[in-house]
Every structure is written in C-alpha cells, then in structure tokens.
Write a protein that holds these residues in place. Structure first.
Motif, PDB file in Angstrom:
ATOM      1  N   GLN A   1       0.718  -0.383  -0.132  1.00  0.00           N
ATOM      2  CA  GLN A   1      -0.288   0.103  -0.319  1.00  0.00           C
ATOM      3  C   GLN A   1       0.964   1.373   0.369  1.00  0.00           C
ATOM      4  O   GLN A   1       1.679   1.178   1.206  1.00  0.00           O
ATOM      5  CB  GLN A   1      -0.920  -0.008   1.348  1.00  0.00           C
ATOM      6  N   VAL A   2       0.703   2.062  -0.945  1.00  0.00           N
ATOM      7  CA  VAL A   2       1.693   3.151  -1.263  1.00  0.00           C
ATOM      8  C   VAL A   2       1.272   4.331   0.339  1.00  0.00           C
ATOM      9  O   VAL A   2       0.336   4.014   0.450  1.00  0.00           O
ATOM     10  CB  VAL A   2       0.897   3.887  -2.096  1.00  0.00           C
ATOM     11  N   GLN A   3       2.257   4.789   0.404  1.00  0.00           N
ATOM     12  CA  GLN A   3       1.876   5.572   1.372  1.00  0.00           C
ATOM     13  C   GLN A   3       2.120   7.625   1.142  1.00  0.00           C
ATOM     14  O   GLN A   3       3.324   7.380   0.677  1.00  0.00           O
ATOM     15  CB  GLN A   3       3.331   5.828   3.058  1.00  0.00           C
ATOM     16  N   LEU A   4       1.312   8.428   1.398  1.00  0.00           N
ATOM     17  CA  LEU A   4       1.798   9.833   0.212  1.00  0.00           C
ATOM     18  C   LEU A   4       1.450  10.655   1.735  1.00  0.00           C
ATOM     19  O   LEU A   4       0.416  10.842   2.727  1.00  0.00           O
ATOM     20  CB  LEU A   4       0.116   9.700  -0.721  1.00  0.00           C
ATOM     21  N   VAL A   5       2.469  11.472   1.786  1.00  0.00           N
ATOM     22  CA  VAL A   5       2.682  12.658   2.476  1.00  0.00           C
ATOM     23  C   VAL A   5       2.983  13.862   1.934  1.00  0.00           C
ATOM     24  O   VAL A   5       3.934  13.931   1.996  1.00  0.00           O
ATOM     25  CB  VAL A   5       3.911  12.547   3.683  1.00  0.00           C
ATOM     26  N   ALA A  23       5.008  12.969  -0.310  1.00  0.00           N
ATOM     27  CA  ALA A  23       6.346  12.446  -1.085  1.00  0.00           C
ATOM     28  C   ALA A  23       5.704  11.648  -0.822  1.00  0.00           C
ATOM     29  O   ALA A  23       4.562  10.865   0.244  1.00  0.00           O
ATOM     30  CB  ALA A  23       7.005  12.783  -0.062  1.00  0.00           C
ATOM     31  N   ALA A  24       5.850  10.230  -1.774  1.00  0.00           N
ATOM     32  CA  ALA A  24       5.175   8.662  -2.032  1.00  0.00           C
ATOM     33  C   ALA A  24       6.412   8.000  -1.821  1.00  0.00           C
ATOM     34  O   ALA A  24       7.878   8.038  -1.742  1.00  0.00           O
ATOM     35  CB  ALA A  24       4.597   9.366  -3.363  1.00  0.00           C
ATOM     36  N   SER A  25       5.636   6.530  -0.794  1.00  0.00           N
ATOM     37  CA  SER A  25       7.006   5.397  -0.472  1.00  0.00           C
ATOM     38  C   SER A  25       6.261   4.825  -1.679  1.00  0.00           C
ATOM     39  O   SER A  25       5.839   4.617  -2.268  1.00  0.00           O
ATOM     40  CB  SER A  25       6.085   5.201   1.123  1.00  0.00           C
ATOM     41  N   GLY A  26       7.747   3.524  -2.207  1.00  0.00           N
ATOM     42  CA  GLY A  26       7.412   2.790  -2.875  1.00  0.00           C
ATOM     43  C   GLY A  26       8.298   2.551  -4.005  1.00  0.00           C
ATOM     44  O   GLY A  26       8.513   3.974  -4.130  1.00  0.00           O
ATOM     45  N   ARG A  27       8.081   2.077  -4.833  1.00  0.00           N
ATOM     46  CA  ARG A  27       9.442   1.820  -6.010  1.00  0.00           C
ATOM     47  C   ARG A  27       8.292   2.453  -7.072  1.00  0.00           C
ATOM     48  O   ARG A  27       9.235   2.396  -7.950  1.00  0.00           O
ATOM     49  CB  ARG A  27      10.576   1.065  -6.143  1.00  0.00           C
ATOM     50  N   THR A  28       7.401   2.491  -7.553  1.00  0.00           N
ATOM     51  CA  THR A  28       6.691   2.234  -8.516  1.00  0.00           C
ATOM     52  C   THR A  28       5.749   3.699  -8.542  1.00  0.00           C
ATOM     53  O   THR A  28       5.138   3.950  -9.482  1.00  0.00           O
ATOM     54  CB  THR A  28       5.304   1.081  -8.634  1.00  0.00           C
ATOM     55  N   PHE A  29       6.449   4.990  -8.225  1.00  0.00           N
ATOM     56  CA  PHE A  29       5.427   6.126  -7.898  1.00  0.00           C
ATOM     57  C   PHE A  29       5.772   6.770  -9.790  1.00  0.00           C
ATOM     58  O   PHE A  29       4.411   7.176  -9.988  1.00  0.00           O
ATOM     59  CB  PHE A  29       6.837   7.501  -7.638  1.00  0.00           C
ATOM     60  N   ARG A  72       5.823  17.134 -11.014  1.00  0.00           N
ATOM     61  CA  ARG A  72       6.478  16.055 -10.261  1.00  0.00           C
ATOM     62  C   ARG A  72       7.735  15.543 -10.711  1.00  0.00           C
ATOM     63  O   ARG A  72       7.792  15.984 -11.924  1.00  0.00           O
ATOM     64  CB  ARG A  72       5.737  14.897 -10.875  1.00  0.00           C
ATOM     65  N   ASP A  73       8.405  15.078  -9.582  1.00  0.00           N
ATOM     66  CA  ASP A  73      10.359  14.150  -9.527  1.00  0.00           C
ATOM     67  C   ASP A  73      10.302  12.662 -10.038  1.00  0.00           C
ATOM     68  O   ASP A  73       9.891  12.458  -8.466  1.00  0.00           O
ATOM     69  CB  ASP A  73      10.803  14.888  -8.438  1.00  0.00           C
ATOM     70  N   ASN A  74       9.800  12.305 -10.977  1.00  0.00           N
ATOM     71  CA  ASN A  74       9.878  10.451 -10.689  1.00  0.00           C
ATOM     72  C   ASN A  74      10.985  10.376  -9.705  1.00  0.00           C
ATOM     73  O   ASN A  74      11.023   9.220  -9.673  1.00  0.00           O
ATOM     74  CB  ASN A  74       9.616   9.769 -11.711  1.00  0.00           C
ATOM     75  N   ALA A  75      12.093  11.113  -9.825  1.00  0.00           N
ATOM     76  CA  ALA A  75      13.472   9.913 -10.075  1.00  0.00           C
ATOM     77  C   ALA A  75      13.456  10.088  -7.615  1.00  0.00           C
ATOM     78  O   ALA A  75      14.103   9.923  -7.417  1.00  0.00           O
ATOM     79  CB  ALA A  75      13.929  11.517 -10.451  1.00  0.00           C
ATOM     80  N   LYS A  76      12.661  11.459  -7.401  1.00  0.00           N
ATOM     81  CA  LYS A  76      12.908  11.220  -6.006  1.00  0.00           C
ATOM     82  C   LYS A  76      11.347  11.489  -5.568  1.00  0.00           C
ATOM     83  O   LYS A  76      11.381  11.231  -4.722  1.00  0.00           O
ATOM     84  CB  LYS A  76      12.992  13.015  -5.983  1.00  0.00           C
ATOM     85  N   ASN A  77      10.546  10.549  -5.999  1.00  0.00           N
ATOM     86  CA  ASN A  77       8.894   9.990  -5.774  1.00  0.00           C
ATOM     87  C   ASN A  77       8.515  11.712  -4.722  1.00  0.00           C
ATOM     88  O   ASN A  77       7.506  11.411  -4.132  1.00  0.00           O
ATOM     89  CB  ASN A  77       9.100   8.567  -4.827  1.00  0.00           C
ATOM     90  N   THR A  78       8.418  12.632  -5.814  1.00  0.00           N
ATOM     91  CA  THR A  78       7.551  13.762  -5.019  1.00  0.00           C
ATOM     92  C   THR A  78       7.219  14.370  -6.416  1.00  0.00           C
ATOM     93  O   THR A  78       7.095  14.324  -7.654  1.00  0.00           O
ATOM     94  CB  THR A  78       8.622  15.105  -4.789  1.00  0.00           C
ATOM     95  N   MET A  79       5.494  15.177  -5.786  1.00  0.00           N
ATOM     96  CA  MET A  79       4.759  15.735  -6.412  1.00  0.00           C
ATOM     97  C   MET A  79       4.593  16.940  -5.847  1.00  0.00           C
ATOM     98  O   MET A  79       5.119  17.023  -4.785  1.00  0.00           O
ATOM     99  CB  MET A  79       2.972  15.146  -6.673  1.00  0.00           C
TER     100      MET A  79
END
Length: 122
Positions: A1-5, A23-29, A72-79
């Motif tokens: 389950q993804v965590q979004l903060v 900020a998103a957890s996991g490797r599939t952002f 968004r920055d997929n390399a940093k798992n952020t939006m």
C-alpha cells in the motif's frame, strides 16, 4: 500500500503563494498518475490538478488555471503544487492522491494522503 505524505500548507494572505509537496513511498511512483484534490467541511472533495505518470500531461480545474502549477519528480518520488495569486476561496484541506488509472478521471484516484490545511486570509 502506497503512503502519501503532504507538506507545505499554512496560512497566507490573499495574493500570496504556497508550494505543496507530496512524498510517496515505494518504487512504482513513476508508474501512476497523481493529483491534488481539496475539500472544505460539508462539501465534496474536488479535483484541483492532475498529472500523468510521465508528467507530460496535466489537467487543471477552471478555478485554478493560470494560478496553480502541478509538477512531479519521478526520481525523487515527489509531486508538487505551486499555488500563486491565492484567493480566500482556495482555503481548504489539500490532498495528494494516486490514480489506479489515468490522470483524466477523478474517480480513478483511490489512494490518499492525510491532507494539509491551506488557509488564505483576505
């Protein structure tokens, strides 16, 4: 389950700016479309802006077009959501969300952060 903060909310005067982050957890952002929604007490949650998994396509609600920018920055798992020229009617709890489908259908967003309060004073 993804965590979004979410982070970056706060109190700002009308005409001011804020930048929200998610900020998103996991490797599939980078495989999922993402979006920002907002809600006020007693009202339905509404879409603010969405972005495709690659970041190449975006959608904005008419009420924020020209003032808000989603990225968004997929390399940093952020939006992010850059909010300029804020108005009192932008006051709401802002939520980061992930879509199980594309970016264009708000109903496909089914993973949510805890929200961050944005208050714009007049």
């Amino acid at each position: 389950q993804v965590q979004l903060v979410e982070s970056g909310g706060g109190l700002v005067q009308a005409g001011g700016s804020l930048r929200l982050s998610c900020a998103a957890s996991g490797r599939t952002f980078g495989s999922y479309a993402m979006g920002w929604f907002r809600q006020n007490p007693g009202k339905e949650r509404e879409v603010v802006a969405t972005i495709s998994f690659s970041g190449s396509s975006t959608y904005y609600a008419d009420s924020v077009k020209g003032r808000f920018t989603i990225s968004r920055d997929n390399a940093k798992n952020t939006m992010h959501l850059q909010m300029n020229s804020l108005k009192p009617e932008d006051t709401a709890v802002y939520y980061c969300a992930r879509s199980r489908g594309g970016y264009s259908d708000p109903k496909r967003f089914d993973s949510w952060g805890q929200g961050t309060q944005v208050t714009v004073s007049s």
